[in-house]
Write an enzyme that holds these catalytic residues in place. Structure first.
Site, PDB file in Angstrom:
ATOM      1  N   GLU A  59       0.813  -1.209   0.000  1.00 32.54           N
ATOM      2  CA  GLU A  59       0.000   0.000   0.000  1.00 32.54           C
ATOM      3  C   GLU A  59       0.850   1.263   0.000  1.00 32.54           C
ATOM      4  O   GLU A  59       0.486   2.267  -0.629  1.00 32.54           O
ATOM      5  CB  GLU A  59      -0.951  -0.006   1.197  1.00 32.54           C
ATOM      6  CG  GLU A  59      -2.148  -0.928   1.051  1.00 32.54           C
ATOM      7  CD  GLU A  59      -1.783  -2.399   1.141  1.00 32.54           C
ATOM      8  OE1 GLU A  59      -2.523  -3.236   0.575  1.00 32.54           O
ATOM      9  OE2 GLU A  59      -0.755  -2.712   1.777  1.00 32.54           O
ATOM     10  N   HIS A 128     -10.608  -5.623   7.461  1.00 36.16           N
ATOM     11  CA  HIS A 128     -11.405  -5.422   6.250  1.00 36.16           C
ATOM     12  C   HIS A 128     -12.621  -4.526   6.481  1.00 36.16           C
ATOM     13  O   HIS A 128     -13.342  -4.230   5.526  1.00 36.16           O
ATOM     14  CB  HIS A 128     -11.904  -6.763   5.702  1.00 36.16           C
ATOM     15  CG  HIS A 128     -10.841  -7.619   5.098  1.00 36.16           C
ATOM     16  ND1 HIS A 128      -9.837  -8.171   5.835  1.00 36.16           N
ATOM     17  CD2 HIS A 128     -10.635  -8.019   3.808  1.00 36.16           C
ATOM     18  CE1 HIS A 128      -9.048  -8.886   5.037  1.00 36.16           C
ATOM     19  NE2 HIS A 128      -9.509  -8.799   3.802  1.00 36.16           N
TER      20      HIS A 128
END
Length: 322
Positions: A59, A128
């Site tokens: 990321e 998540h």
């Protein structure tokens, strides 16, 4: 045409890539598979591998690469597969993206968009399901946009891609495919930083955003005797203070709904704004209906964490009857 939120996002990406060859899309699994939620489906076939790229599982590299591309004239749209994976790139947003214009005295900007699904409700695994919008809304120089409808998803994403500064575009995945509505065909923009009044009323102002807009609408449908004004905030930063304050001055009461944890959640900033500009108009304390101060629980326990309509109804009734 009628579309879901995920279809509206896909449509916006197709439109912007077709109209501006500086727009590039990249992230984990966005090319070959079309993204984990299929938001980027069909882009690779239409625009090719030079403009639609799969990236390594990093990321910090995805967001860092977007900053570099933006600084060199591109309009990158980077996808972070789930918002819970974004914290490793927080340094890039804080240190570079949000302050590039400031640091260079306007000589270099970062016209980039970071898309990421956020929120609970889909029975996903740890990391998540977070709702950390308040953390990112705290960064001067970074815009944070959260649509709740397909039309806004298309219009706001288009505006984000065209914006001269970095935008974090947080997509409420719980309602990605929950419903369809008419969305404009072709070019469509919705200004960032403008809240939407979804219904007018005089008894109480109710503020929500993202997936919680729909839980709140369901709650209000069960309260036909409450004349509520419902505000969809749409943007965390910049914040449309004017719409919030105007409504609270009219109703004298306010309830704020978000699924993020209560402590340090964005409701606190809204309450501070109301206290600053509309305290004398209040006839009851501002109430918050939020998630709890715990990590999002796994699987079926999410149902107890997310503000569901009965919790929202209770807060609204108690505020109106205060």
């Amino acid at each position: 045409m009628k579309a879901t939120i995920i279809e509206a996002i896909n449509d916006a990406l197709h439109e912007e890539m077709a109209s501006d060859d500086r727009t590039v899309v990249f992230g984990e699994d966005v090319a070959e598979s079309g993204g984990v939620f299929r938001a980027t489906e069909g882009l690779l076939e239409e625009f090719g591998g030079d403009r639609v790229l799969d990236t390594p599982l990093s990321e910090i590299a995805i967001v860092g690469g977007a900053i570099g591309l933006a600084a060199h004239g591109y309009r990158p749209v980077a996808e972070i597969q789930f918002s819970g994976f974004l914290p490793p790139a927080f340094d890039q947003l804080v240190t570079n993206a949000s302050r590039l214009r400031w640091r260079t005295r306007g000589e270099i900007t970062a016209p980039m968009t970071v898309r990421t699904p956020y929120g609970a409700g889909v029975r996903a695994l740890e990391h998540h399901s977070e709702s950390l919008e308040a953390s990112y809304g705290h960064l001067p120089g970074l815009k944070v946009a959260i649509p709740s409808t397909p039309a806004d998803a298309k219009g706001m994403l288009t505006s984000a891609i065209r914006d001269p500064d970095p935008v974090l575009f947080m997509e409420p995945k719980h309602v990605y495919r929950s419903f369809r509505e008419e969305i404009p065909e072709g070019e469509h923009t919705t200004p960032l930083g403008e809240a939407a009044v979804r219904q007018t009323g005089a008894d109480v102002t109710v503020i929500a955003w993202g997936a919680m807009m729909h839980n709140t609408q369901e709650a209000l449908a069960d309260l036909p005797d409450v004349d509520a004004e419902l505000i969809d905030l749409r943007s965390i930063s910049p914040l449309d203070r004017e719409t919030v304050v105007k409504s609270v001055k009219k109703t004298g009461r306010c309830v704020i709904v978000h699924e993020a944890a209560k402590s340090g959640g964005f409701a606190g900033e809204l309450i501070a704004t109301i206290n600053d500009e509309a305290l004398a108009y209040l006839e009851a304390p501002v109430r918050r209906v939020t998630g709890f101060d715990t990590p999002v629980p796994l699987l079926s326990m999410e149902d107890y964490y997310i503000p569901h309509p009965p919790r929202i109804e209770e807060a609204i009734v108690e505020t109106v009857e205060y």
